[in-house]
Write an enzyme that holds these catalytic residues in place. Structure first.
Site, PDB file in Angstrom:
ATOM      1  CG  ASN A  10      -1.744   1.239   1.359  1.00 31.82           C
ATOM      2  OD1 ASN A  10      -1.822   2.013   0.408  1.00 31.82           O
ATOM      3  ND2 ASN A  10      -2.376   1.445   2.502  1.00 31.82           N
ATOM      4  CE  LYS A  12       0.079   3.486   4.748  1.00 26.61           C
ATOM      5  NZ  LYS A  12      -0.189   3.621   6.154  1.00 26.61           N
ATOM      6  CG  HIS A  93      -6.002   1.597   4.971  1.00 31.70           C
ATOM      7  ND1 HIS A  93      -5.613   2.580   5.848  1.00 31.70           N
ATOM      8  CD2 HIS A  93      -4.933   0.776   4.816  1.00 31.70           C
ATOM      9  CE1 HIS A  93      -4.351   2.371   6.202  1.00 31.70           C
ATOM     10  NE2 HIS A  93      -3.915   1.281   5.588  1.00 31.70           N
ATOM     11  CD  GLU A  95      -3.265   5.440   6.590  1.00 33.94           C
ATOM     12  OE1 GLU A  95      -3.194   5.507   5.351  1.00 33.94           O
ATOM     13  OE2 GLU A  95      -2.331   4.994   7.293  1.00 33.94           O
ATOM     14  CD  GLU A 165      -3.645  -2.771   7.122  1.00 34.59           C
ATOM     15  OE1 GLU A 165      -2.520  -2.964   6.680  1.00 34.59           O
ATOM     16  OE2 GLU A 165      -4.301  -1.744   6.881  1.00 34.59           O
ATOM     17  N   GLY A 171       2.069   2.255  10.638  1.00 33.68           N
ATOM     18  CA  GLY A 171       2.961   3.393  10.480  1.00 33.68           C
ATOM     19  C   GLY A 171       3.609   3.859  11.767  1.00 33.68           C
ATOM     20  CB  SER A 207       5.083  -1.633  11.863  1.00 34.10           C
ATOM     21  OG  SER A 207       4.573  -0.321  12.054  1.00 34.10           O
TER      22      SER A 207
HETATM   23  C1  PEP Z   1      -0.911   0.062   5.832  1.00 28.78           C
HETATM   24  O1  PEP Z   1      -1.015   1.237   5.563  1.00 28.78           O
HETATM   25  O2  PEP Z   1      -1.765  -0.730   5.376  1.00 28.78           O
HETATM   26  C2  PEP Z   1       0.202  -0.371   6.684  1.00 28.78           C
HETATM   27  C3  PEP Z   1       0.162  -1.566   7.204  1.00 28.78           C
HETATM   28  O3  PEP Z   1       1.206   0.540   6.886  1.00 28.78           O
HETATM   29  P1  PEP Z   1       2.615   0.260   7.620  1.00 28.78           P
HETATM   30  O4  PEP Z   1       3.185  -1.003   7.044  1.00 28.78           O
HETATM   31  O5  PEP Z   1       3.449   1.450   7.301  1.00 28.78           O
HETATM   32  O6  PEP Z   1       2.329   0.113   9.073  1.00 28.78           O
END
Ligand code: PEP
Length: 250
Positions: A10, A12, A93, A95, A165, A171, A207
């Site tokens: 992703n 983003k 997601h 976000e 997630e 992040g 992460s």
């Molecule tokens: C994501 O945005 O789906 C995600 C898991 O981000 P990160 O790996 O940076 O935590």
């Protein structure tokens, strides 16, 4: 272990034309292995990615409109994504839930639009830190899954992926321990198994990086990763994809 892994990026709101050229000069057709690699760039770069990336890489969008067409400024419909050969779309997601107030009801509408357009949904679920600390993780996940998926949807052959997630791990550099993630994956698996007999791949996101991918991907109910930050480095992302292959062959 014969478990197919789905390693999804992703990006983003990151990337540029030169980033894409550099990325796929490094990650070329020689990188292909037996697992699925999916990359979800911002919509504006979908075509550049399709033209530049080796053909084994599947392309995903990060959002889909819950409408078909009309006065919805800034949105992209399922038909438009399909017209651009998009194979996957991230839906729900955290976000989008947080910054665009997407509810479970909106997410279900989006999922139905993806299905109508023959695009495989990557349905994201996950709890906040407060929810985990107050022991609500399983309730939140249960609601997020049951308000969007049902027997009818799951019985369609749509290539659905679910991504767990935990919001507190996205992040932030904090990762759920492999056992914590596996417990939630196992719970999701049990909810879905009540509805259909086929198993749905469940990816972990939060992460994930080269240094923790092996421990996470080795867990029984983890079938891949949805990777944000670490996917912006082609070398690190490829290493995660290769770790999945080592586990699959191992
Ligand atoms: C994501 O945005 O789906 C995600 C898991 O981000 P990160 O790996 O940076 O935590």
């Amino acid at each position: 272990m014969d478990k197919k892994f789905y390693i999804a990026a992703n990006w983003k709101m990151n990337a540029s034309l030169s980033f894409i050229n550099d990325y796929f000069s490094f990650l070329d057709s020689k990188a292909e292995n037996s697992n699925e690699m999916i990359i979800c760039p911002p919509d504006i770069y979908l075509q550049s990615l399709i033209k530049t990336a080796p053909s084994f890489i599947k392309t995903g969008a990060q959002n889909i409109s819950s409408h078909d067409a009309g006065a919805y400024t800034g949105e992209c419909s399922g038909e438009m994504l399909a017209d651009n050969s998009v194979q996957y779309v991230i839906i729900g997601h955290s976000e989008r839930r947080q910054y665009h107030q997407e509810s479970n009801e909106d997410i279900k509408l989006k999922l139905l639009k993806a299905i109508d357009s023959n695009i495989s949904p990557i349905l994201c679920v996950g709890e906040s830190r407060e929810e985990r600390e107050s022991d609500q993780t399983f309730d939140v996940i249960n609601k997020q899954i049951r308000s969007v998926l049902d027997n009818d949807i799951l019985s369609k052959d749509i290539g659905l992926l679910i991504a767990y997630e935990p919001i507190w791990a996205i992040g932030t550099g904090l990762t759920a321990t492999p056992e914590m993630a596996n417990d939630v994956h196992s719970f999701i698996h049990s909810i879905v198994s009540e509805m259909i007999s086929n198993s749905i791949p469940i990816l972990y996101g939060g992460s994930m990086k080269e240094s923790n991918a092996k421990d996470l991907l080795e867990m029984e109910h983890i079938h891949g990763g949805l990777i944000g930050g670490a996917s912006l480095d082609a070398s690190e992302f490829l290493n995660i994809y290769n770790i999945a292959e080592e586990i699959r062959n191992g």
